[in-house]
Design an enzyme around this catalytic site. Structure first.
Site, PDB file in Angstrom:
ATOM      1  CG  HIS A  58      -1.178   5.579 -23.047  1.00 32.07           C
ATOM      2  ND1 HIS A  58       0.085   6.152 -23.060  1.00 32.07           N
ATOM      3  CD2 HIS A  58      -2.029   6.548 -22.637  1.00 32.07           C
ATOM      4  CE1 HIS A  58      -0.016   7.411 -22.671  1.00 32.07           C
ATOM      5  NE2 HIS A  58      -1.281   7.682 -22.410  1.00 32.07           N
ATOM      6  CB  VAL A 101       2.491   7.552 -19.661  1.00 31.05           C
ATOM      7  CG1 VAL A 101       3.325   6.278 -19.595  1.00 31.05           C
ATOM      8  CG2 VAL A 101       1.931   7.902 -18.280  1.00 31.05           C
TER       9      VAL A 101
HETATM   10  P1  DGP Z   1      -1.846  10.430 -21.104  1.00 25.00           P
HETATM   11  O1  DGP Z   1      -2.136  11.828 -20.667  1.00 25.00           O
HETATM   12  O2  DGP Z   1      -2.596  10.066 -22.363  1.00 25.00           O
HETATM   13  O3  DGP Z   1      -0.359  10.143 -21.194  1.00 25.00           O
HETATM   14  O4  DGP Z   1      -2.469   9.517 -19.983  1.00 25.00           O
HETATM   15  C1  DGP Z   1      -1.723   8.723 -19.121  1.00 25.00           C
HETATM   16  C2  DGP Z   1      -2.708   8.025 -18.220  1.00 25.00           C
HETATM   17  O5  DGP Z   1      -2.022   7.006 -17.537  1.00 25.00           O
HETATM   18  C3  DGP Z   1      -3.353   8.919 -17.148  1.00 25.00           C
HETATM   19  O6  DGP Z   1      -4.758   8.957 -17.382  1.00 25.00           O
HETATM   20  C4  DGP Z   1      -3.029   8.238 -15.845  1.00 25.00           C
HETATM   21  C5  DGP Z   1      -2.550   6.876 -16.249  1.00 25.00           C
HETATM   22  N1  DGP Z   1      -1.492   6.308 -15.446  1.00 25.00           N
HETATM   23  C6  DGP Z   1      -0.275   6.859 -15.220  1.00 25.00           C
HETATM   24  N2  DGP Z   1       0.477   6.065 -14.455  1.00 25.00           N
HETATM   25  C7  DGP Z   1      -0.297   4.965 -14.194  1.00 25.00           C
HETATM   26  C8  DGP Z   1      -0.074   3.771 -13.446  1.00 25.00           C
HETATM   27  O7  DGP Z   1       0.980   3.530 -12.865  1.00 25.00           O
HETATM   28  N3  DGP Z   1      -1.097   2.873 -13.415  1.00 25.00           N
HETATM   29  C9  DGP Z   1      -2.289   3.093 -14.060  1.00 25.00           C
HETATM   30  N4  DGP Z   1      -3.220   2.158 -13.944  1.00 25.00           N
HETATM   31  N5  DGP Z   1      -2.524   4.210 -14.770  1.00 25.00           N
HETATM   32  C10 DGP Z   1      -1.543   5.124 -14.833  1.00 25.00           C
END
Ligand code: DGP
Length: 114
Positions: free
Chosen positions: A100, A96
């Protein structure tokens, strides 16, 4: 960045299980948890990745870490321990494109990661 899913969570346009919020940050449970506690902490301002941060963002970055320690206490994993991870870029496994920080805990985590 209106199409960014994390910006939409930050502005409450999209729902998430929010565990912490202040004027600059929001933290919510990961949709695909990798541990009993798996929280994502994001700045409400859009930064694509950690690589965009410069010296002017040092305070914001420090406050993001302090928010994580606060949430760890709130989630009752401060004593048992936890891991903070900021995946950055393709080889870092960043999926994403809104910076984060993962807060993971509630079980013994393996090291090194795969
Ligand atoms: P990364 O690989 O570090 O970019 O992790 C992205 C994280 O974000 C992954 O563990 C799943 C989470 N994620 C993606 N989309 C959403 C969403 O719409 N809501 C929530 N709560 N988490 C999300």
């Amino acid at each position: 960045m209106p199409e960014c899913v994390f910006c939409k969570i930050g502005s409450r346009e999209l729902q998430a299980m929010v565990v912490y919020e202040d004027p600059d940050f929001i933290a919510f449970r990961d949709i695909n948890p990798m541990a009993p506690v798996h929280v994502l902490i994001i700045p409400k301002l859009h930064y694509e990745s950690l690589a965009e941060f410069t010296a002017k963002d040092a305070t914001l970055l420090g406050r993001m870490l302090l928010a994580a320690t606060h949430i760890a206490r709130q989630e009752r994993i401060a004593e048992s321990g936890y891991r903070l991870v900021i995946n950055t870029g393709a080889h870092g496994g960043q999926a994403v494109s809104h910076v984060h920080m993962h807060l993971l805990g509630g079980r013994a985590l393996q090291w090194p990661p795969g």
